[in-house]
Design a protein around this motif. Structure first.
Motif, mmCIF file in Angstrom:
data_model
loop_
_atom_site.group_PDB
_atom_site.id
_atom_site.type_symbol
_atom_site.label_atom_id
_atom_site.label_comp_id
_atom_site.label_asym_id
_atom_site.label_seq_id
_atom_site.Cartn_x
_atom_site.Cartn_y
_atom_site.Cartn_z
ATOM 1 N N ARG A 123 0.875 -1.159 -0.024
ATOM 2 C CA ARG A 123 0.055 -0.022 0.090
ATOM 3 C C ARG A 123 0.836 1.233 0.164
ATOM 4 N NH1 ARG A 123 -1.185 4.134 2.977
ATOM 5 N NH2 ARG A 123 0.409 3.443 4.472
ATOM 6 N N ARG A 124 0.346 2.273 -0.809
ATOM 7 C CA ARG A 124 0.859 3.632 -0.812
ATOM 8 C C ARG A 124 -0.192 4.577 -0.735
ATOM 9 N NH1 ARG A 124 4.741 2.248 0.595
ATOM 10 N NH2 ARG A 124 4.254 3.607 2.233
ATOM 11 N N SER A 125 -0.245 5.741 -0.220
ATOM 12 C CA SER A 125 -1.231 6.630 -0.427
ATOM 13 C C SER A 125 -1.142 7.036 -1.936
ATOM 14 C CB SER A 125 -0.907 7.789 0.674
ATOM 15 O OG SER A 125 -1.067 7.717 1.760
ATOM 16 N N TYR A 231 -8.188 15.302 -4.752
ATOM 17 C CA TYR A 231 -7.365 14.627 -5.752
ATOM 18 C C TYR A 231 -8.263 14.095 -6.895
ATOM 19 C CZ TYR A 231 -3.887 15.364 -2.196
ATOM 20 O OH TYR A 231 -3.178 15.659 -1.208
ATOM 21 N N CYS A 269 -6.370 6.703 -0.441
ATOM 22 C CA CYS A 269 -5.350 7.686 0.755
ATOM 23 C C CYS A 269 -6.501 8.387 1.463
ATOM 24 C CB CYS A 269 -5.086 8.972 -0.330
ATOM 25 S SG CYS A 269 -3.767 10.009 0.584
ATOM 26 N N MET A 270 -5.926 8.142 2.940
ATOM 27 C CA MET A 270 -7.023 9.062 3.969
ATOM 28 C C MET A 270 -6.743 10.526 3.771
ATOM 29 S SD MET A 270 -5.982 6.504 7.182
ATOM 30 C CE MET A 270 -7.011 5.296 7.298
ATOM 31 N N LEU A 271 -7.802 11.322 4.241
ATOM 32 C CA LEU A 271 -7.480 12.591 4.173
ATOM 33 C C LEU A 271 -8.101 13.304 5.366
ATOM 34 C CD1 LEU A 271 -9.300 13.300 0.512
ATOM 35 C CD2 LEU A 271 -6.934 13.040 1.066
ATOM 36 N N GLY A 272 -7.040 13.711 6.456
ATOM 37 C CA GLY A 272 -7.637 14.063 7.585
ATOM 38 C C GLY A 272 -7.830 15.719 7.688
ATOM 39 N N ALA A 273 -7.625 16.152 6.634
ATOM 40 C CA ALA A 273 -7.818 17.748 6.592
ATOM 41 C C ALA A 273 -9.209 18.324 6.657
ATOM 42 C CB ALA A 273 -7.105 18.356 5.395
ATOM 43 N N LEU A 301 -12.932 10.942 9.180
ATOM 44 C CA LEU A 301 -11.655 10.686 8.136
ATOM 45 C C LEU A 301 -12.424 10.314 6.918
ATOM 46 C CD1 LEU A 301 -8.762 10.616 8.481
ATOM 47 C CD2 LEU A 301 -8.760 8.339 8.826
ATOM 48 N N ARG A 318 8.753 2.103 7.330
ATOM 49 C CA ARG A 318 8.166 3.147 8.283
ATOM 50 C C ARG A 318 8.663 2.873 9.814
ATOM 51 N NH1 ARG A 318 7.273 7.401 4.732
ATOM 52 N NH2 ARG A 318 5.467 6.886 3.262
#
Ligand SMILES: Cc1cc2nc3c(=O)[nH]c(=O)nc-3n(C[C@H](O)[C@H](O)[C@H](O)COP(=O)(O)O)c2cc1C
Ligand code: SF4
Ligand code: SF4
Length: 327
Positions: A123-125, A231, A269-273, A301, A318
């Motif tokens: 997995r990658r964002s 995105y 992709c997680m978006l926390g903003a 989220l 990581r």
């Protein structure tokens, strides 16, 4: 003390349900689960008693019975009926019933550690998507997987908003940027200076070095037609709570959804903003109402999904900030 009785003819124990008995409240259930035990079918194995951490059940005279000293009152976790070998125990209420039981998939059909760690490491964002919709049946699979997530207290108080095509994720992002314009004072120098003594150094640094530039980037890029909020993903799912929810619940569900998406060949992709900025004030409420978001909540989220248009060649190792083993 619980009030219960045994029907002499059927031998079935029932909680008195002529009046609703208060229990741990959620947005979906205020009452305790109703426990019914078929004494004929019960073989007294005690497995239900062992797994009930509410102490709602006891063994008396080699049969399961309803305890008169539960911790909270049946929370409707369903563990007793899921473990009972004879189907002697039934729970209803709190959004659960025996109809919710299903046959377990075989152990051999479940992912083993090797398969799981490969999925996790691959997995990658992903923020670059092919011009391809995510099919409704794939969206349903993601939701089905996310609904298996554990929750602080059943029934789950997680709510989801599904934006199931590019037009919707783009419109949501554009509306969000319009909204950010209206609350730009929130990252103005005078407001940050005012708040510094209240929310401390870490928050002050975070706002100056991350949140304020983020406002500028989101709004500035959107004006140029570039969407760096969602995105231009063809699917976004927002997981949020209710005033009752354990704050971690939406995050746990979102994480489960993210890995489900990954297993289905999607980039995620997680978006926390977005979530923290749409919680407070009348403008935030109007934004939530416009987009069918039912509650403000402590945590939430967004996860975006889509078929990736990029392919990573390497993984990235990581580390945690710390990992300390207790002495
Ligand atoms: C809670 C959370 C919030 C995040 N919010 C955003 C976001 O708003 N926008 C974004 O582009 N990426 C966001 N990300 C993705 C991270 O930037 C990404 O996970 C990180 O850079 C590491 O990359 P990797 O996921 O490929 O390992 C978020 C990730 C998490 C876990
Ligand atoms: S549903 Fe959960 S809390 Fe209720 S009796 Fe069964 S194990 Fe106990
Ligand atoms: S698990 Fe089923 S059979 Fe065993 S004691 Fe409980 S109700 Fe009876």
């Amino acid at each position: 003390m619980n009030s219960f009785y045994r029907n002499r003819k059927s031998g079935i124990y029932k909680l008195r349900s002529d009046k609703k008995i208060m229990a741990i409240p959620t947005s979906r259930a205020k009452e305790k689960g109703e426990i019914k035990i078929d004494a004929e079918a019960c073989i007294g194995c005690g497995e239900c008693v062992e797994v009930c951490k509410d102490f709602s059940l006891v063994i008396r005279d080699d049969k399961a019975e309803i305890s008169d000293s539960p911790a909270f009152g049946c929370i409707g976790c369903g563990h007793c009926m899921a473990i009972c070998p004879t189907g002697a125990i039934r729970i209803t209420g709190r959004a659960i019933s025996p109809e919710d039981l299903f046959e377990l998939p075989s152990a051999g059909s479940a992912a083993d550690y090797g398969q799981l760690i490969s999925l996790l490491k691959r997995r990658r964002s992903i923020r670059e998507f092919a011009d391809r919709a995510v099919e409704p049946e794939v969206i349903q699979k993601i939701l089905d997987a996310a609904m298996t997530a554990p929750m602080g207290l059943p029934p789950s108080d997680v709510n989801v908003l599904v934006l199931d095509n590019l037009v919707k994720t783009r419109r949501f992002a554009a509306d969000f940027c319009d909204y950010l314009e209206k609350i730009r004072w929130f990252v103005s120098p005078w407001f940050l200076a005012l708040m510094r003594p209240f929310w401390g150094k870490a928050n002050d640094e975070m706002f100056r070095e991350f949140i304020k530039p983020m406002f500028d980037v989101f709004i500035g890029q959107m004006k140029k037609g570039i969407n760096v909020v969602t995105y231009d993903a063809p699917l976004a799912i927002y997981f949020y709570g209710s005033p009752y929810t354990d704050p971690a619940d939406p995050i746990v569900a979102a994480t489960t959804a993210m890995y489900a998406g990954e297993s289905l060949g999607l980039g995620t992709c997680m978006l926390g903003a977005v979530h923290p900025l749409i919680q407070n004030g009348a403008k935030a409420r109007r934004f939530r109402e416009k987009h069918g978001i039912k509650y403000p909540s402590r945590e939430g989220l967004i996860v975006i999904f889509g078929y990736p248009s990029v392919k990573y060649k390497k993984g990235i190792r990581r580390t945690f900030a710390s990992a300390t083993f207790m002495n």
